[in-house]
Design a protein around this motif. Structure first.
Motif, PDB file in Angstrom:
ATOM      1  N   SER A 123       0.847  -1.208   0.000  1.00 21.37           N
ATOM      2  CA  SER A 123       0.000   0.000   0.000  1.00 21.37           C
ATOM      3  C   SER A 123       0.877   1.251   0.000  1.00 21.37           C
ATOM      4  O   SER A 123       0.614   2.196  -0.733  1.00 21.37           O
ATOM      5  CB  SER A 123      -0.961   0.002   1.196  1.00 21.37           C
ATOM      6  N   HIS A 124       1.927   1.228   0.832  1.00 22.02           N
ATOM      7  CA  HIS A 124       2.875   2.351   0.881  1.00 22.02           C
ATOM      8  C   HIS A 124       4.079   1.910   1.703  1.00 22.02           C
ATOM      9  O   HIS A 124       4.061   0.824   2.294  1.00 22.02           O
ATOM     10  CB  HIS A 124       2.220   3.615   1.442  1.00 22.02           C
ATOM     11  N   VAL A 125       5.106   2.748   1.745  1.00 22.52           N
ATOM     12  CA  VAL A 125       6.396   2.265   2.264  1.00 22.52           C
ATOM     13  C   VAL A 125       6.659   2.605   3.738  1.00 22.52           C
ATOM     14  O   VAL A 125       7.800   2.541   4.186  1.00 22.52           O
ATOM     15  CB  VAL A 125       7.582   2.755   1.385  1.00 22.52           C
ATOM     16  N   PRO A 127       7.025   1.872   7.698  1.00 24.67           N
ATOM     17  CA  PRO A 127       7.595   0.636   8.276  1.00 24.67           C
ATOM     18  C   PRO A 127       6.558  -0.392   8.744  1.00 24.67           C
ATOM     19  O   PRO A 127       6.861  -1.581   8.786  1.00 24.67           O
ATOM     20  CB  PRO A 127       8.404   1.136   9.474  1.00 24.67           C
ATOM     21  N   ASP A 128       5.349   0.059   9.118  1.00 27.78           N
ATOM     22  CA  ASP A 128       4.349  -0.919   9.576  1.00 27.78           C
ATOM     23  C   ASP A 128       3.695  -1.656   8.396  1.00 27.78           C
ATOM     24  O   ASP A 128       2.877  -2.548   8.600  1.00 27.78           O
ATOM     25  CB  ASP A 128       3.272  -0.255  10.457  1.00 27.78           C
ATOM     26  N   HIS A 129       4.107  -1.327   7.174  1.00 30.32           N
ATOM     27  CA  HIS A 129       3.542  -1.985   5.986  1.00 30.32           C
ATOM     28  C   HIS A 129       4.602  -2.735   5.164  1.00 30.32           C
ATOM     29  O   HIS A 129       4.272  -3.658   4.432  1.00 30.32           O
ATOM     30  CB  HIS A 129       2.812  -0.957   5.106  1.00 30.32           C
ATOM     31  N   VAL A 130       5.853  -2.298   5.287  1.00 31.31           N
ATOM     32  CA  VAL A 130       6.917  -2.950   4.496  1.00 31.31           C
ATOM     33  C   VAL A 130       7.959  -3.646   5.374  1.00 31.31           C
ATOM     34  O   VAL A 130       9.028  -4.016   4.893  1.00 31.31           O
ATOM     35  CB  VAL A 130       7.655  -1.951   3.561  1.00 31.31           C
ATOM     36  N   GLY A 209      -5.375   0.278   2.932  1.00 36.51           N
ATOM     37  CA  GLY A 209      -4.038   0.704   3.372  1.00 36.51           C
ATOM     38  C   GLY A 209      -4.186   1.755   4.458  1.00 36.51           C
ATOM     39  O   GLY A 209      -4.928   1.559   5.425  1.00 36.51           O
ATOM     40  N   ASP A 210      -3.512   2.898   4.283  1.00 37.60           N
ATOM     41  CA  ASP A 210      -3.651   3.998   5.244  1.00 37.60           C
ATOM     42  C   ASP A 210      -4.319   5.214   4.596  1.00 37.60           C
ATOM     43  O   ASP A 210      -4.080   6.356   5.004  1.00 37.60           O
ATOM     44  CB  ASP A 210      -2.288   4.390   5.824  1.00 37.60           C
ATOM     45  N   ALA A 211      -5.181   4.965   3.584  1.00 36.32           N
ATOM     46  CA  ALA A 211      -5.975   6.075   3.026  1.00 36.32           C
ATOM     47  C   ALA A 211      -6.860   6.653   4.123  1.00 36.32           C
ATOM     48  O   ALA A 211      -7.255   7.815   4.089  1.00 36.32           O
ATOM     49  CB  ALA A 211      -6.820   5.579   1.858  1.00 36.32           C
ATOM     50  N   ASN A 254      -7.587  -0.820   7.863  1.00 34.78           N
ATOM     51  CA  ASN A 254      -6.518  -1.645   8.422  1.00 34.78           C
ATOM     52  C   ASN A 254      -6.201  -1.375   9.894  1.00 34.78           C
ATOM     53  O   ASN A 254      -6.026  -2.302  10.678  1.00 34.78           O
ATOM     54  CB  ASN A 254      -5.252  -1.457   7.568  1.00 34.78           C
ATOM     55  N   HIS A 255      -6.098  -0.094  10.267  1.00 37.03           N
ATOM     56  CA  HIS A 255      -5.663   0.217  11.634  1.00 37.03           C
ATOM     57  C   HIS A 255      -6.827   0.385  12.615  1.00 37.03           C
ATOM     58  O   HIS A 255      -6.594   0.729  13.774  1.00 37.03           O
ATOM     59  CB  HIS A 255      -4.801   1.489  11.647  1.00 37.03           C
ATOM     60  N   ASP A 256      -8.062   0.188  12.164  1.00 32.79           N
ATOM     61  CA  ASP A 256      -9.232   0.346  13.044  1.00 32.79           C
ATOM     62  C   ASP A 256      -9.397  -0.927  13.885  1.00 32.79           C
ATOM     63  O   ASP A 256      -9.897  -1.945  13.403  1.00 32.79           O
ATOM     64  CB  ASP A 256     -10.483   0.613  12.208  1.00 32.79           C
TER      65      ASP A 256
HETATM   66 ZN   LIG Z   1       0.079   2.257   8.761  1.00 36.90          ZN
END
Ligand SMILES: [Zn+2]
Length: 271
Positions: A123-125, A127-130, A209-211, A254-256
């Motif tokens: 989704s994006h770079v 650290p909690d995603h890659v 992702g984190d949109a 994702n983070h909810d």
């Molecule tokens: Zn995140």
């Protein structure tokens, strides 16, 4: 006349075959890829709930496509945290990150080795995603070119520049059959992307992702202060809302943590 009819039939059959779904996503696993306690949720909701702590979930999503194999969406916070009982504090965001078990261990429990995962969508770079992307050294990274370029300019490189990658610009029907469609949703970062998944029983799901980070931010369309572009962030949320309405899709934020906790996690799966 019979000849003409059989010719027409052949043309129709060819067209139907051309548009038929080449495969399906028959399993979607939600994998716990860490969680965080944050001391101040207003980092994500400027001016709102200042000083109020919040716990954030963090999932990876493994999809099995019947003809293309496994695609993993995001890789979570680094597996190294599983060895730290008190987690790791990140000063920049006031978060303490934890990991209950490693991504590799969860995959092993499903009978899957990193080498079996042929595609990784990022989704994006952040650290909690890659965090574990280089555990999948042979997998093809599917990323927006803008995110790849931005990531390689960061002081701490989120991935090896020589990692095999399929760089895209904009939306992309990944396997050309409408099962997995990447949606360009920039704003949180320059090349942020989301994923629209089509499942036979569950229907359409948007992995955003984190949109957006949690439910109240989605309701009020709030943009975190540290996003790279506020207008893009707002436009991306509207784009997701449009697609949800069109496809009658579910939005999985994702983070909810409350909604994540209510979801089935691996080894259970969605069909
Ligand atoms: Zn995140």
């Amino acid at each position: 006349m019979a000849k003409l009819e059989s010719l027409l039939l052949a043309v129709i059959l060819t067209l139907v075959a051309g548009f038929a779904c080449a495969g399906d996503v028959d399993r979607l696993y939600v994998i716990d890829c860490g969680w965080a306690h944050a001391v101040d949720q207003s980092l994500w909701s400027p001016g709102v709930n200042v000083g109020v702590p919040i716990d954030l979930s963090n999932n990876c999503y493994l999809m099995h496509h019947t003809s293309e194999g496994y695609l993993l969406w995001d890789t979570g916070i680094t597996d190294r945290l599983a060895g730290l009982p008190d987690g790791q504090y990140v000063q920049a965001t006031g978060q303490t990150w934890h990991r209950t078990q490693t991504l590799v261990a969860v995959l092993a429990g499903l009978g899957i080795k990193p080498g079996d995962v042929h595609y990784i969508g990022i989704s994006h770079v952040h650290p909690d995603h890659v965090g574990n992307v280089e555990l999948f050294s042979g997998s093809t990274l599917i990323m927006q070119k803008a995110e790849w370029d931005w990531g390689l300019k960061l002081s701490l490189k989120p991935f090896r520049p020589e990692h095999k990658a399929q760089l895209i610009e904009g939306d992309k029907d990944v396997f050309g059959d409408g099962c997995l469609t990447i949606l360009s949703t920039p704003g949180h970062t320059p090349g942020h992307q989301s994923l629209l998944v089509r499942l036979k029983q569950t229907g359409y799901v948007v992995l955003s992702g984190d949109a957006v980070h949690f439910a109240s931010n989605w309701e009020h369309r709030r943009v975190p202060g540290f996003n790279t572009d506020k207008a893009q962030s707002a436009a991306s949320m509207e784009k997701i809302a449009r697609i949800i309405a069109e496809k009658h899709a579910q939005l999985w934020i994702n983070h909810d943590k409350p909604s994540s906790d209510a979801r089935r996690h691996a080894p259970e799966f969605y069909e």
